[in-house]
Design a protein around this motif. Structure first.
Motif, short mmCIF file in Angstrom:
data_model
loop_
_atom_site.label_atom_id
_atom_site.label_comp_id
_atom_site.label_asym_id
_atom_site.label_seq_id
_atom_site.Cartn_x
_atom_site.Cartn_y
_atom_site.Cartn_z
N MET A 208 0.83 -1.19 0.00
CA MET A 208 0.00 0.00 0.00
C MET A 208 0.88 1.25 0.00
O MET A 208 1.76 1.39 0.83
CB MET A 208 -0.91 -0.02 1.23
N ILE A 209 0.64 2.14 -0.96
CA ILE A 209 1.37 3.39 -1.05
C ILE A 209 0.56 4.46 -0.32
O ILE A 209 -0.56 4.78 -0.71
CB ILE A 209 1.60 3.81 -2.51
N LYS A 210 1.14 5.01 0.74
CA LYS A 210 0.45 6.03 1.52
C LYS A 210 0.79 7.41 0.96
O LYS A 210 1.96 7.74 0.82
CB LYS A 210 0.85 5.92 2.99
N CYS A 211 -0.24 8.19 0.68
CA CYS A 211 0.00 9.48 0.07
C CYS A 211 -0.82 10.58 0.74
O CYS A 211 -1.83 10.31 1.40
CB CYS A 211 -0.30 9.43 -1.43
N ILE A 212 -0.34 11.80 0.58
CA ILE A 212 -1.09 12.97 1.01
C ILE A 212 -1.13 13.96 -0.15
O ILE A 212 -0.33 13.87 -1.09
CB ILE A 212 -0.49 13.63 2.27
N ALA A 213 -2.08 14.89 -0.08
CA ALA A 213 -2.22 15.90 -1.14
C ALA A 213 -2.28 17.28 -0.50
O ALA A 213 -2.94 17.48 0.52
CB ALA A 213 -3.49 15.64 -1.95
N ILE A 214 -1.57 18.22 -1.13
CA ILE A 214 -1.59 19.61 -0.67
C ILE A 214 -2.01 20.48 -1.84
O ILE A 214 -1.36 20.50 -2.89
CB ILE A 214 -0.20 20.06 -0.17
N ASP A 215 -3.11 21.20 -1.66
CA ASP A 215 -3.62 22.09 -2.70
C ASP A 215 -4.57 23.08 -2.04
O ASP A 215 -5.37 22.69 -1.19
CB ASP A 215 -4.35 21.29 -3.79
N ASP A 216 -4.48 24.35 -2.41
CA ASP A 216 -5.36 25.34 -1.81
C ASP A 216 -6.75 25.36 -2.45
O ASP A 216 -7.62 26.09 -2.00
CB ASP A 216 -4.72 26.74 -1.87
N GLU A 217 -6.95 24.56 -3.49
CA GLU A 217 -8.26 24.48 -4.15
C GLU A 217 -8.97 23.21 -3.71
O GLU A 217 -8.48 22.09 -3.90
CB GLU A 217 -8.09 24.48 -5.67
N PHE A 218 -10.16 23.39 -3.13
CA PHE A 218 -10.91 22.25 -2.61
C PHE A 218 -11.27 21.28 -3.73
O PHE A 218 -11.19 20.05 -3.56
CB PHE A 218 -12.19 22.75 -1.92
N LEU A 219 -11.66 21.79 -4.90
CA LEU A 219 -12.03 20.92 -6.02
C LEU A 219 -10.86 20.06 -6.46
O LEU A 219 -11.02 18.88 -6.79
CB LEU A 219 -12.55 21.76 -7.19
N ALA A 220 -9.66 20.62 -6.47
CA ALA A 220 -8.47 19.85 -6.86
C ALA A 220 -8.22 18.71 -5.90
O ALA A 220 -7.88 17.59 -6.31
CB ALA A 220 -7.25 20.77 -6.92
N LEU A 221 -8.42 18.95 -4.60
CA LEU A 221 -8.26 17.88 -3.61
C LEU A 221 -9.32 16.80 -3.80
O LEU A 221 -9.03 15.61 -3.65
CB LEU A 221 -8.35 18.46 -2.19
N GLU A 222 -10.53 17.20 -4.13
CA GLU A 222 -11.61 16.22 -4.38
C GLU A 222 -11.27 15.32 -5.57
O GLU A 222 -11.54 14.12 -5.54
CB GLU A 222 -12.93 16.95 -4.64
N ILE A 223 -10.70 15.89 -6.62
CA ILE A 223 -10.34 15.10 -7.81
C ILE A 223 -9.26 14.08 -7.45
O ILE A 223 -9.35 12.91 -7.83
CB ILE A 223 -9.87 16.04 -8.94
N ILE A 224 -8.24 14.51 -6.73
CA ILE A 224 -7.18 13.58 -6.33
C ILE A 224 -7.76 12.48 -5.44
O ILE A 224 -7.44 11.29 -5.60
CB ILE A 224 -6.05 14.33 -5.61
N GLU A 225 -8.63 12.86 -4.50
CA GLU A 225 -9.24 11.86 -3.62
C GLU A 225 -10.05 10.84 -4.43
O GLU A 225 -10.00 9.64 -4.16
CB GLU A 225 -10.15 12.56 -2.61
N ASN A 226 -10.75 11.31 -5.45
CA ASN A 226 -11.54 10.42 -6.31
C ASN A 226 -10.63 9.48 -7.10
O ASN A 226 -10.88 8.26 -7.17
CB ASN A 226 -12.39 11.26 -7.26
N TYR A 227 -9.55 10.01 -7.66
CA TYR A 227 -8.63 9.18 -8.44
C TYR A 227 -7.93 8.14 -7.55
O TYR A 227 -7.77 6.98 -7.94
CB TYR A 227 -7.58 10.06 -9.12
N VAL A 228 -7.51 8.56 -6.36
CA VAL A 228 -6.85 7.62 -5.45
C VAL A 228 -7.79 6.49 -5.06
O VAL A 228 -7.38 5.33 -4.95
CB VAL A 228 -6.34 8.37 -4.20
N SER A 229 -9.08 6.82 -4.85
CA SER A 229 -10.05 5.80 -4.44
C SER A 229 -10.22 4.71 -5.49
O SER A 229 -10.67 3.61 -5.17
CB SER A 229 -11.40 6.45 -4.14
N LYS A 230 -9.85 4.99 -6.73
CA LYS A 230 -9.96 4.00 -7.80
C LYS A 230 -8.76 3.07 -7.86
O LYS A 230 -8.77 2.09 -8.62
CB LYS A 230 -10.13 4.70 -9.15
N CYS A 231 -7.72 3.36 -7.08
CA CYS A 231 -6.49 2.57 -7.10
C CYS A 231 -6.35 1.81 -5.78
O CYS A 231 -6.05 2.44 -4.75
CB CYS A 231 -5.27 3.47 -7.32
N PRO A 232 -6.57 0.51 -5.76
CA PRO A 232 -6.54 -0.23 -4.50
C PRO A 232 -5.18 -0.25 -3.81
O PRO A 232 -5.10 -0.57 -2.63
CB PRO A 232 -6.96 -1.65 -4.92
#
Length: 224
Positions: free
Chosen positions: A1-25
């Motif tokens: 399991m690759i543990k990752c964090i995201a830093i972005d001042d735009e809430f929508l950008a964080l939502e997109i990364i969260e959505n993409y990560v959720s598709k990768c087991p």
């Protein structure tokens, strides 16, 4: 399991990364931050394998922030400004995603991460950090006797103390090496800390841990 964090001042950008990560087991997004400074304590303690980092943020430029991390994780830059690409690669980032980027492009970046992360995983430190109240507490894996799942939290029993952390037993299990085994819906134990097993009871020092029927066969197989 690759543990990752995201830093972005735009809430929508964080939502997109969260959505993409959720598709990768094989990915786990452990935290997101709208401010780089909020993420600094976790990064200073080796809290992730991979960082998704925006560049143009109001508090501090992402490239300047990256240079301030003593031992940075692998980094994928996420930005709307392609002119920073050369500086990013000179700083050793894995990939450079220009917003808006597709899931297919995101996946190509992750495929570059995996081979570079393999040596790090092999030499992973034998400890982890758990959040207890408002602190991140380091726990050496060899000190853990067992983990007990409560209603809303997990109690980490070590040789010296009990640390309560707001998470689930299943989420904790994913962070542990193979010498920890689930023996009950509410308990994970360290195999090398077991003193004896009698019927459906495990003895670890003075502690008694029940063995659930559905976990007994796996426990017996693991101890040989």
């Amino acid at each position: 399991m690759i543990k990752c964090i995201a830093i972005d001042d735009e809430f929508l950008a964080l939502e997109i990364i969260e959505n993409y990560v959720s598709k990768c087991p094989f990915l786990e997004l452990t935290a997101t931050f709208s401010s780089p400074l909020e993420a600094l304590p976790m990064l200073n303690h080796g809290g992730c394998d991979l960082l998704f980092l925006d560049i143009n943020m109001p508090e501090v430029n992402g490239m300047d922030f990256l240079s301030a991390i003593p031992v940075p994780p692998l980094v994928v830059l996420t930005t709307a400004y392609p002119q920073y690409a050369l500086a990013g690669f000179e700083a050793g980032v894995v990939d450079y995603l220009v917003k808006p980027f597709s899931f297919e492009r995101f996946l190509k970046a992750i495929q570059k991460v995996q081979p570079r992360l393999a040596p790090r995983i092999e030499s992973a430190p034998q400890y982890l950090f758990v959040r207890s109240a408002h602190r991140m507490v380091r726990v050496d894996l060899d000190d853990i006797l067992m983990l007990e799942g409560k209603k809303d939290y997990v109690a980490v029993h070590t040789q010296a103390q009990v640390i309560d952390t707001l998470t689930t037993l299943t989420a904790f299990q994913d962070k542990l090496p193979k010498d920890f085994v689930r023996v009950h819906r509410s308990f994970i134990v360290a195999l090398n800390k077991i003193n004896a097993i009698e019927r459906n009871i495990i003895y670890i020092g003075e502690k008694k841990v029940p063995v659930g029927d559905m976990f007994r066969e796996d426990l017996l197989r693991r101890i040989g």
